[in-house]
Motif scaffolding. Structure first.
Motif, PDB file in Angstrom:
ATOM      1  N   LYS A   8       0.851  -1.192   0.000  1.00 13.59           N
ATOM      2  CA  LYS A   8       0.000   0.000   0.000  1.00 13.59           C
ATOM      3  C   LYS A   8       0.880   1.232   0.000  1.00 13.59           C
ATOM      4  O   LYS A   8       2.030   1.202   0.456  1.00 13.59           O
ATOM      5  N   ARG A  10       1.979   4.818   1.291  1.00 11.25           N
ATOM      6  CA  ARG A  10       1.992   5.480   2.596  1.00 11.25           C
ATOM      7  C   ARG A  10       2.078   6.989   2.396  1.00 11.25           C
ATOM      8  O   ARG A  10       3.102   7.608   2.594  1.00 11.25           O
ATOM      9  N   ASP A  11       0.949   7.572   1.971  1.00 11.05           N
ATOM     10  CA  ASP A  11       0.867   9.017   1.755  1.00 11.05           C
ATOM     11  C   ASP A  11       1.073   9.801   3.045  1.00 11.05           C
ATOM     12  O   ASP A  11       1.350  10.997   3.001  1.00 11.05           O
ATOM     13  N   ASP A  12       0.918   9.133   4.173  1.00 15.54           N
ATOM     14  CA  ASP A  12       1.071   9.808   5.462  1.00 15.54           C
ATOM     15  C   ASP A  12       2.531  10.105   5.792  1.00 15.54           C
ATOM     16  O   ASP A  12       2.818  10.923   6.659  1.00 15.54           O
ATOM     17  N   LEU A  13       3.452   9.473   5.101  1.00 12.83           N
ATOM     18  CA  LEU A  13       4.879   9.699   5.316  1.00 12.83           C
ATOM     19  C   LEU A  13       5.370  10.698   4.273  1.00 12.83           C
ATOM     20  O   LEU A  13       5.142  10.527   3.083  1.00 12.83           O
ATOM     21  N   GLU A  21       4.358   0.317   1.767  1.00 10.78           N
ATOM     22  CA  GLU A  21       4.508  -0.659   2.844  1.00 10.78           C
ATOM     23  C   GLU A  21       4.165  -2.026   2.282  1.00 10.78           C
ATOM     24  O   GLU A  21       3.130  -2.204   1.630  1.00 10.78           O
ATOM     25  N   VAL A  31       8.748  -0.800   5.125  1.00  8.80           N
ATOM     26  CA  VAL A  31       8.340   0.405   4.412  1.00  8.80           C
ATOM     27  C   VAL A  31       9.568   0.910   3.651  1.00  8.80           C
ATOM     28  O   VAL A  31      10.659   1.024   4.226  1.00  8.80           O
TER      29      VAL A  31
END
Length: 94
Positions: A8, A10-13, A21, A31
């Motif tokens: 998936k 990881r737009d949050d990083l 990830e 990741v």
């Protein structure tokens, strides 16, 4: 490889490139982000993908071992290939 099943985004990083990830197989939980990607066309109309990556979170693996683990290289290479093919497919409306 299937997005949201095998990996998936990881737009949050926050990095220059969006990290992914790994969700399945022995490398689940790692990741990473691809940093350089190149495609070299071969004489027989095939292509070879060359890539570099940074490991952001390595779960239970040592980064040095992952860098030399041919199965890991193949695993993330297949994911990158899948991402490229998905991008090309969506660009041409397939």
């Amino acid at each position: 490889m299937v997005i949201e099943e095998d990996y998936k985004f990881r737009d949050d990083l926050k990095y220059d490139t969006v990290p992914i990830e790994l969700l399945s197989g022995p490398y689940a939980g790692i990741v990473l982000r691809y940093t350089k990607v190149g495609i070299k066309e071969q004489v027989n109309d095939s292509a070879t993908i060359k890539f570099d990556y940074d490991i952001i979170h390595n779960n239970r693996f040592k980064e040095d071992k992952l860098k030399h683990d041919l199965l890991f290289q193949e695993h993330i290479g297949i994911i990158l290939n899948n991402m490229i093919l998905e991008s090309v497919s969506s660009d041409v409306g397939c």
